[in-house]
Design a protein around this motif. Structure first.
Motif, PDB file in Angstrom:
ATOM      1  N   PHE A   1      23.619  35.064  13.583  1.00  0.00           N
ATOM      2  CA  PHE A   1      22.826  34.175  12.721  1.00  0.00           C
ATOM      3  C   PHE A   1      21.855  33.350  13.560  1.00  0.00           C
ATOM      4  CE2 PHE A   1      22.164  29.993  10.760  1.00  0.00           C
ATOM      5  CZ  PHE A   1      21.572  30.377   9.572  1.00  0.00           C
ATOM      6  N   THR A   2      22.372  32.755  14.642  1.00  0.00           N
ATOM      7  CA  THR A   2      21.524  31.920  15.503  1.00  0.00           C
ATOM      8  C   THR A   2      20.381  32.736  16.099  1.00  0.00           C
ATOM      9  OG1 THR A   2      23.427  30.532  16.071  1.00  0.00           O
ATOM     10  CG2 THR A   2      21.502  30.376  17.499  1.00  0.00           C
ATOM     11  N   LEU A   3      20.719  33.923  16.625  1.00  0.00           N
ATOM     12  CA  LEU A   3      19.699  34.755  17.250  1.00  0.00           C
ATOM     13  C   LEU A   3      18.809  35.431  16.221  1.00  0.00           C
ATOM     14  CD1 LEU A   3      21.534  36.307  20.322  1.00  0.00           C
ATOM     15  CD2 LEU A   3      20.205  34.214  20.146  1.00  0.00           C
ATOM     16  N   GLY A   4      19.260  35.481  14.968  1.00  0.00           N
ATOM     17  CA  GLY A   4      18.370  35.952  13.904  1.00  0.00           C
ATOM     18  C   GLY A   4      17.191  35.008  13.732  1.00  0.00           C
ATOM     19  N   LEU A   5      17.479  33.699  13.838  1.00  0.00           N
ATOM     20  CA  LEU A   5      16.409  32.689  13.758  1.00  0.00           C
ATOM     21  C   LEU A   5      15.485  32.769  14.974  1.00  0.00           C
ATOM     22  CD1 LEU A   5      18.501  29.605  12.534  1.00  0.00           C
ATOM     23  CD2 LEU A   5      17.041  31.099  11.158  1.00  0.00           C
ATOM     24  N   SER A   6      16.092  32.902  16.160  1.00  0.00           N
ATOM     25  CA  SER A   6      15.266  32.980  17.374  1.00  0.00           C
ATOM     26  C   SER A   6      14.446  34.272  17.394  1.00  0.00           C
ATOM     27  CB  SER A   6      16.135  32.877  18.638  1.00  0.00           C
ATOM     28  OG  SER A   6      17.010  33.971  18.752  1.00  0.00           O
ATOM     29  N   ALA A   7      14.991  35.337  16.774  1.00  0.00           N
ATOM     30  CA  ALA A   7      14.266  36.612  16.719  1.00  0.00           C
ATOM     31  C   ALA A   7      12.966  36.472  15.930  1.00  0.00           C
ATOM     32  CB  ALA A   7      15.150  37.695  16.089  1.00  0.00           C
ATOM     33  N   ILE A   8      13.008  35.716  14.833  1.00  0.00           N
ATOM     34  CA  ILE A   8      11.805  35.503  14.029  1.00  0.00           C
ATOM     35  C   ILE A   8      10.743  34.779  14.863  1.00  0.00           C
ATOM     36  CG2 ILE A   8      10.860  34.292  12.015  1.00  0.00           C
ATOM     37  CD1 ILE A   8      13.637  34.709  10.695  1.00  0.00           C
ATOM     38  N   LEU A   9      11.188  33.785  15.613  1.00  0.00           N
ATOM     39  CA  LEU A   9      10.253  33.000  16.424  1.00  0.00           C
ATOM     40  C   LEU A   9       9.654  33.833  17.559  1.00  0.00           C
ATOM     41  CD1 LEU A   9      12.301  29.714  16.504  1.00  0.00           C
ATOM     42  CD2 LEU A   9       9.978  29.925  15.606  1.00  0.00           C
TER      43      LEU A   9
ATOM     44  N   ILE B   1      16.571  26.882  20.111  1.00  0.00           N
ATOM     45  CA  ILE B   1      17.590  27.644  19.382  1.00  0.00           C
ATOM     46  C   ILE B   1      18.460  28.440  20.342  1.00  0.00           C
ATOM     47  CG2 ILE B   1      17.964  29.541  17.745  1.00  0.00           C
ATOM     48  CD1 ILE B   1      15.526  28.550  16.206  1.00  0.00           C
ATOM     49  N   ARG B   2      17.837  29.045  21.352  1.00  0.00           N
ATOM     50  CA  ARG B   2      18.617  29.852  22.295  1.00  0.00           C
ATOM     51  C   ARG B   2      19.639  29.010  23.050  1.00  0.00           C
ATOM     52  NH1 ARG B   2      17.448  35.090  24.064  1.00  0.00           N
ATOM     53  NH2 ARG B   2      19.313  34.700  25.309  1.00  0.00           N
ATOM     54  N   LYS B   3      19.335  27.725  23.235  1.00  0.00           N
ATOM     55  CA  LYS B   3      20.294  26.842  23.906  1.00  0.00           C
ATOM     56  C   LYS B   3      21.574  26.671  23.088  1.00  0.00           C
ATOM     57  CE  LYS B   3      17.402  23.944  26.855  1.00  0.00           C
ATOM     58  NZ  LYS B   3      16.968  22.572  27.169  1.00  0.00           N
ATOM     59  N   GLN B   4      21.448  26.850  21.775  1.00  0.00           N
ATOM     60  CA  GLN B   4      22.604  26.673  20.901  1.00  0.00           C
ATOM     61  C   GLN B   4      23.502  27.910  20.901  1.00  0.00           C
ATOM     62  OE1 GLN B   4      22.485  23.503  19.828  1.00  0.00           O
ATOM     63  NE2 GLN B   4      20.424  23.484  20.738  1.00  0.00           N
TER      64      GLN B   4
ATOM     65  N   VAL C   1       0.499  27.701  18.367  1.00  0.00           N
ATOM     66  CA  VAL C   1       1.529  28.598  17.823  1.00  0.00           C
ATOM     67  C   VAL C   1       2.365  29.186  18.963  1.00  0.00           C
ATOM     68  CG1 VAL C   1       1.962  30.774  16.609  1.00  0.00           C
ATOM     69  CG2 VAL C   1       0.320  29.143  15.688  1.00  0.00           C
ATOM     70  N   LEU C   2       1.714  29.612  20.042  1.00  0.00           N
ATOM     71  CA  LEU C   2       2.454  30.158  21.181  1.00  0.00           C
ATOM     72  C   LEU C   2       3.395  29.109  21.787  1.00  0.00           C
ATOM     73  CD1 LEU C   2      -0.290  32.260  23.025  1.00  0.00           C
ATOM     74  CD2 LEU C   2       1.698  33.139  21.801  1.00  0.00           C
ATOM     75  N   ALA C   3       2.873  27.901  21.990  1.00  0.00           N
ATOM     76  CA  ALA C   3       3.689  26.850  22.605  1.00  0.00           C
ATOM     77  C   ALA C   3       4.838  26.420  21.691  1.00  0.00           C
ATOM     78  CB  ALA C   3       2.806  25.643  22.946  1.00  0.00           C
ATOM     79  N   CYS C   4       4.541  26.205  20.415  1.00  0.00           N
ATOM     80  CA  CYS C   4       5.569  25.720  19.487  1.00  0.00           C
ATOM     81  C   CYS C   4       6.621  26.783  19.197  1.00  0.00           C
ATOM     82  CB  CYS C   4       4.929  25.245  18.185  1.00  0.00           C
ATOM     83  SG  CYS C   4       3.931  23.749  18.372  1.00  0.00           S
ATOM     84  N   SER C   5       6.187  28.026  19.002  1.00  0.00           N
ATOM     85  CA  SER C   5       7.151  29.092  18.711  1.00  0.00           C
ATOM     86  C   SER C   5       8.077  29.314  19.900  1.00  0.00           C
ATOM     87  CB  SER C   5       6.441  30.397  18.333  1.00  0.00           C
ATOM     88  OG  SER C   5       5.611  30.858  19.388  1.00  0.00           O
ATOM     89  N   PHE C   6       7.518  29.282  21.122  1.00  0.00           N
ATOM     90  CA  PHE C   6       8.366  29.500  22.293  1.00  0.00           C
ATOM     91  C   PHE C   6       9.238  28.277  22.574  1.00  0.00           C
ATOM     92  CE2 PHE C   6       9.284  30.655  26.760  1.00  0.00           C
ATOM     93  CZ  PHE C   6       9.713  31.951  26.533  1.00  0.00           C
ATOM     94  N   GLY C   7       8.702  27.082  22.280  1.00  0.00           N
ATOM     95  CA  GLY C   7       9.489  25.870  22.473  1.00  0.00           C
ATOM     96  C   GLY C   7      10.692  25.817  21.544  1.00  0.00           C
TER      97      GLY C   7
END
Length: 301
Positions: free
Chosen positions: A82-90, A175-178, A164-170
């Motif tokens: 679930f967590t990486l599903g969110l990070s995958a979209i980003l 999320i990946r930290k979680q 968009v690049l900065a915010c999406s990667f930020g």
């Protein structure tokens, strides 16, 4: 009887880590050069194949490095999915915008975006995690904000690709930290999440006669290479991160957008006038203040 190998010295370990890091950031810094090779293809098609082949190549790396033992528990964990599903979209948004920026001749904008990323990380830490920031980071935030504001006022346009690049990667990093998962296992799960959509889009392209992959071996080779280039530097980065201090890794992070900047200005000759120089200078000053603050904060005594 053979003698046991002597343990490596800290200097040797750090030297190896630096080589791995330079390899990883060197490839990332040359990404515009690589992705220019597919700039004649539709960005969404390139993105779809980047996802598919990155997934397959990451699985191959895990097989060759015997990393499945560590990855399988993550693959069985619904919360990580679930967590990486969110990070995958980003990360899909980030990859897609970057591919578009390169194909549209806006490598300078991608450079600015990745220079801004560490500052966005600070802002997210403040707003989302409630972290208290020292004076260095506060000054860095103000300088970076001034750099973006200058572009909006002087050039009369919102630097949306950079933002968009900065915010999406930020947010991706946040999320990946979680998710307590290693780099390669995380990339595998993220690309597996995205793969059904990527495959469905590819099949639609084939069905409508718009596919380039099956119709041209040259195009197929180029798109497979983009997937390989997505996974390969991550393997080197994971090896570097184990051997280098966070401070060293933090400084080396700036090599990739520096590579983008040099390619944009000197190879692709993108417009770089006084207003772009002022905007970049403010953000470079922000990074100097940010990095200096991080260095002094870790300095003993």
């Amino acid at each position: 009887m053979p003698h046991n190998a002597a343990p490596q010295t800290p200097e040797k370990t750090a030297q190896q880590g630096l080589i791995y890091a330079l390899f990883a950031y060197g490839i990332w810094g040359l990404f515009p050069l690589f992705f220019k090779q597919v700039s004649d293809l539709p960005p969404l098609e390139v993105l779809a194949h980047r996802v598919i082949w990155a997934s397959l190549f990451t699985a191959l790396i895990l097989t060759l490095t015997r990393g499945w033992k560590n990855s399988i528990p993550h693959l069985k964990n619904p919360r990580i999915w679930f967590t990486l599903g969110l990070s995958a979209i980003l990360i899909a948004v980030n990859w897609g915008v970057f591919i578009y920026a390169v194909s549209d001749g806006q490598v300078l904008a991608s450079s600015l975006g990745y220079f801004l990323t560490p500052i966005i990380n600070v802002l997210l830490g403040t707003l989302v995690l409630g972290e208290k920031q020292d004076k260095f980071r506060k000054i860095a935030l103000m300088l970076a904000g001034a750099g973006v504001l200058w572009q909006i006022i002087a050039l009369g346009e919102l630097p949306w690709i950079s933002l968009v690049l900065a915010c999406s990667f930020g947010v991706y990093g946040l999320i990946r930290k979680q998710a307590p998962v290693d780099t390669l296992s995380g990339l595998l799960i993220e690309t597996l999440v995205l793969s059904p959509v990527a495959l469905a889009y590819w099949f639609w392209l084939v069905d409508t006669g718009q596919d380039h992959f099956l119709s041209s071996s040259d195009d197929a080779g180029r798109m497979i290479a983009m997937g390989v280039l997505t996974s390969l530097p991550l393997l080197a980065f994971a090896a570097a991160a184990k051997r280098l201090s966070l401070t060293v890794v933090g400084f080396l992070t700036y090599l990739a957008p520096t590579g983008h900047f040099l390619l944009a200005v000197f190879l692709y000759e993108e417009p770089f006038g006084i207003h772009q120089l002022i905007s970049f200078s403010l953000i470079w000053c922000a990074l100097v203040v940010f990095s200096g603050g991080a260095f002094f904060a870790r300095k003993p005594g």
